[in-house]
Design a protein around this motif. Sequence first.
Motif, PDB file in Angstrom:
ATOM      1  N   GLU B  15       0.891  -1.112   0.027  1.00  0.00           N
ATOM      2  CA  GLU B  15      -0.189  -0.138  -0.086  1.00  0.00           C
ATOM      3  C   GLU B  15       0.927   1.325   0.094  1.00  0.00           C
ATOM      4  O   GLU B  15       1.934   1.252   0.497  1.00  0.00           O
ATOM      5  CB  GLU B  15      -0.833   0.007   1.210  1.00  0.00           C
ATOM      6  CG  GLU B  15      -2.125  -0.637   1.223  1.00  0.00           C
ATOM      7  CD  GLU B  15      -3.027  -0.461   2.407  1.00  0.00           C
ATOM      8  OE1 GLU B  15      -2.614  -0.957   3.444  1.00  0.00           O
ATOM      9  OE2 GLU B  15      -4.126   0.422   2.523  1.00  0.00           O
ATOM     10  N   ASP B  39     -11.839  -6.484 -12.657  1.00  0.00           N
ATOM     11  CA  ASP B  39     -11.745  -7.443 -11.656  1.00  0.00           C
ATOM     12  C   ASP B  39     -12.122  -8.803 -12.053  1.00  0.00           C
ATOM     13  O   ASP B  39     -12.709  -9.001 -13.027  1.00  0.00           O
ATOM     14  CB  ASP B  39     -12.868  -6.864 -10.405  1.00  0.00           C
ATOM     15  CG  ASP B  39     -12.288  -5.498  -9.794  1.00  0.00           C
ATOM     16  OD1 ASP B  39     -12.797  -4.286 -10.580  1.00  0.00           O
ATOM     17  OD2 ASP B  39     -11.283  -5.683  -9.223  1.00  0.00           O
ATOM     18  N   LYS B  79      -3.890   1.705  -3.483  1.00  0.00           N
ATOM     19  CA  LYS B  79      -4.746   1.232  -2.348  1.00  0.00           C
ATOM     20  C   LYS B  79      -4.881  -0.175  -2.583  1.00  0.00           C
ATOM     21  O   LYS B  79      -4.768  -0.568  -3.665  1.00  0.00           O
ATOM     22  CB  LYS B  79      -6.020   2.121  -2.631  1.00  0.00           C
ATOM     23  CG  LYS B  79      -5.842   3.744  -2.714  1.00  0.00           C
ATOM     24  CD  LYS B  79      -5.639   4.409  -1.375  1.00  0.00           C
ATOM     25  CE  LYS B  79      -5.651   5.741  -1.669  1.00  0.00           C
ATOM     26  NZ  LYS B  79      -4.916   6.506  -0.565  1.00  0.00           N
ATOM     27  N   SER B  81      -7.612  -1.526  -2.950  1.00  0.00           N
ATOM     28  CA  SER B  81      -8.934  -1.295  -3.762  1.00  0.00           C
ATOM     29  C   SER B  81      -8.327  -1.558  -5.191  1.00  0.00           C
ATOM     30  O   SER B  81      -9.006  -1.728  -6.223  1.00  0.00           O
ATOM     31  CB  SER B  81      -9.806  -0.435  -3.600  1.00  0.00           C
ATOM     32  OG  SER B  81      -9.508   0.742  -3.511  1.00  0.00           O
ATOM     33  N   ASP B  82      -6.837  -1.097  -5.362  1.00  0.00           N
ATOM     34  CA  ASP B  82      -6.789  -1.032  -6.812  1.00  0.00           C
ATOM     35  C   ASP B  82      -6.195  -2.321  -7.295  1.00  0.00           C
ATOM     36  O   ASP B  82      -5.751  -2.484  -8.402  1.00  0.00           O
ATOM     37  CB  ASP B  82      -5.232  -0.232  -6.981  1.00  0.00           C
ATOM     38  CG  ASP B  82      -5.591   1.350  -6.607  1.00  0.00           C
ATOM     39  OD1 ASP B  82      -4.561   2.158  -6.044  1.00  0.00           O
ATOM     40  OD2 ASP B  82      -6.662   1.762  -6.855  1.00  0.00           O
TER      41      ASP B  82
END
Lengths: 118, 108
Positions: B15, B39, B79, B81-82
């Motif tokens: 991160e 995704d 992040k 979420s990346d």
Amino acid sequence: EPEVTQTPSHQVTQMGQEVILRCVPISNHLYFYWYRQILGQKVEFLVSFYNNEISEKSEIFDDQFSVERPDGSNFTLKIRSTKLEDSAMYFCASSEVSGGTLVRETQYFGPGTRLLVL
Amino acid sequence: RKEVEQDPGPFNVPEGATVAFNCTYSNSASQSFFWYRQDCRKEPKLLMSVYSSGNEDGRFTAQLNRASQYISLLIRDSKLSDSATYLCAVNIGTPLVFGKGTRLSVIA
């Protein structure tokens, strides 16, 4: 925010059967596309459609495949006699235009239909 | 020669790290360039269109080098979420030609 929708989300069929995959493109878009992605492989172009006719197709899009816009909203992909190797994720996409500004030619993808041929 | 090539990765980064991906394309007639994010088992979602002059959107920066026929994507301050697969796409006429994607895992 407008989006492309597809039905069904999953389809299981027997080899040799016909399947129809459905898509509703974004309402003000004029170009429609089908792509497929075999598991673990890249997204591949199948066909593009404009003004009620095919504008371009790939080598994958053989006589077993056809597309139709049966009404003002739906865009369908038919596979006449499915083969095992047709198992893949099928994505519909749409764009405002083809060519022109980047914003207007950007293709937006639906969530896909996962097709499994047994 | 493959039309659009990407390093498949995976890129495993902590991160907050900065990570960059490159994508090369073989057809000099390519007109438009995009980065999509995918995704697992989902559809490609547009991340950025790539303008000739380069463009930035928050933590994401895209560059185009027509002379060398490559595009790049830089992600700053990664992040969790990346974490996804990043697909390079090139428009040659109507169809998009995709690369196979570069997988990114951002680790806590």
